[in-house]
Design an enzyme around this catalytic site. Structure first.
Site, short mmCIF file in Angstrom:
data_model
loop_
_atom_site.label_atom_id
_atom_site.label_comp_id
_atom_site.label_asym_id
_atom_site.label_seq_id
_atom_site.Cartn_x
_atom_site.Cartn_y
_atom_site.Cartn_z
N LYS A 42 -64.64 21.04 -14.57
CA LYS A 42 -64.85 20.01 -13.58
C LYS A 42 -63.95 19.92 -12.71
O LYS A 42 -63.02 18.99 -12.32
CB LYS A 42 -64.76 18.47 -14.65
CG LYS A 42 -65.66 18.17 -15.40
CD LYS A 42 -65.47 16.61 -16.11
CE LYS A 42 -66.27 16.29 -17.15
NZ LYS A 42 -65.81 14.92 -17.46
N PHE A 59 -69.37 12.66 -18.70
CA PHE A 59 -68.62 12.73 -20.07
C PHE A 59 -69.48 13.63 -21.09
O PHE A 59 -70.52 13.12 -21.38
CB PHE A 59 -68.34 11.30 -20.73
CG PHE A 59 -67.23 11.34 -21.72
CD1 PHE A 59 -66.02 11.45 -21.17
CD2 PHE A 59 -67.46 11.40 -23.04
CE1 PHE A 59 -64.87 11.51 -22.00
CE2 PHE A 59 -66.52 11.63 -24.08
CZ PHE A 59 -65.13 11.72 -23.69
N ASP A 114 -60.15 19.55 -16.77
CA ASP A 114 -60.61 18.36 -15.86
C ASP A 114 -59.72 17.56 -14.93
O ASP A 114 -59.72 18.45 -13.71
CB ASP A 114 -60.78 17.34 -17.34
CG ASP A 114 -61.35 15.88 -16.73
OD1 ASP A 114 -61.17 15.58 -15.74
OD2 ASP A 114 -62.12 15.54 -17.56
C1 PRP Z 1 -59.00 17.83 -23.32
C2 PRP Z 1 -59.12 19.15 -23.22
C3 PRP Z 1 -58.06 19.48 -22.59
C4 PRP Z 1 -57.58 18.42 -21.63
C5 PRP Z 1 -58.13 18.56 -20.26
O1 PRP Z 1 -58.14 17.35 -24.57
O2 PRP Z 1 -59.17 19.85 -24.67
O3 PRP Z 1 -56.67 19.72 -23.22
O4 PRP Z 1 -58.33 17.18 -22.42
O5 PRP Z 1 -58.14 17.55 -19.54
P1 PRP Z 1 -57.10 17.30 -18.15
O6 PRP Z 1 -57.33 18.57 -17.28
O7 PRP Z 1 -57.70 16.12 -17.57
O8 PRP Z 1 -55.68 17.13 -18.63
P2 PRP Z 1 -57.97 15.91 -25.33
O9 PRP Z 1 -56.66 15.37 -24.92
O10 PRP Z 1 -59.22 15.22 -25.20
O11 PRP Z 1 -57.50 16.43 -26.70
P3 PRP Z 1 -58.42 17.17 -27.84
O12 PRP Z 1 -58.58 18.59 -27.49
O13 PRP Z 1 -57.83 17.02 -29.12
O14 PRP Z 1 -59.85 16.73 -27.90
#
Ligand code: PRP
Length: 182
Positions: A130, A151, A102
């Site tokens: 994304k 989302f 993301d």
């Molecule tokens: C999500 C996903 C990635 C991160 C990506 O994890 O699994 O690790 O966000 O986002 P970024 O590119 O903006 O850094 P999250 O922190 O939601 O934890 P989870 O995997 O436990 O749901």
């Protein structure tokens, strides 16, 4: 749970077809290399489990947990390791497996951290990307789908820890997270 979706983005069949394609590419690229598939918890666990079973080379699985989100939908920007690696990756080929790329802040941080351990190589395999949301320059060698800035939940991805068990990936109705974040 289906009522909470604005629409389904990828069905179970579409996801599995993509996972099979990624497995074929990884099998080809990592022949004779015995890679470590490093799942970033929690979101990647479903993808990683399916992906590994499509990879036809000898490999190892490890996990790390990294957190940068609270219960909301936007990254706080501060990355925190909540479960560290407990294996030596020096000289090994590492494939970081993520559910979503993301802002890129999580993987930017992780890449630097892992490269400090002198692996033979580190590449990223992400199911979803994304690109519009990128805040740190990070590229994935293997990407399942590029998606718009919506989302998404399901197939391991959560909103406030829910929806990870959906077999498909859907776009959550904005009123669901607007209600909870209010
Ligand atoms: C999500 C996903 C990635 C991160 C990506 O994890 O699994 O690790 O966000 O986002 P970024 O590119 O903006 O850094 P999250 O922190 O939601 O934890 P989870 O995997 O436990 O749901």
């Amino acid at each position: 749970m289906k009522n909470d979706m604005a629409r389904i983005l990828f069905t179970e069949e579409q996801i599995l077809e993509k996972v099979r394609d990624l497995g074929v590419r990884l099998t080809e690229d990592y022949k004779g290399k015995s890679p470590i598939f490093l799942g970033v918890l929690k979101g990647s666990f479903v993808f990683l489990a399916d992906l590994m079973r499509q990879v036809g080379v000898s490999c190892q699985v490890e996990f790390m947990a990294v957190s940068s989100y609270g219960s909301g939908t936007n990254t706080t920007g501060a990355v925190r390791i909540t479960k560290d690696l407990n294996t030596d990756i020096e000289g090994r080929h590492v494939v970081i497996v993520e559910d979503i790329l993301d802002s890129g802040l999580t993987l930017h941080y992780l890449l630097r951290y892992l490269k400090g351990m002198n692996p033979a190589s580190v590449r990223i395999c992400t199911l979803l990307d994304k690109p519009e949301r990128r805040r740190a320059a990070v590229d994935a060698a293997y990407t399942g789908f590029q998606i718009p800035d919506a989302f998404v939940v399901g197939y391991g991805l959560d909103y406030a820890e829910r929806y990870r068990n959906l077999p498909y990936i859907g776009i959550l109705k904005p009123e669901i997270y607007e209600e909870c974040d209010a």
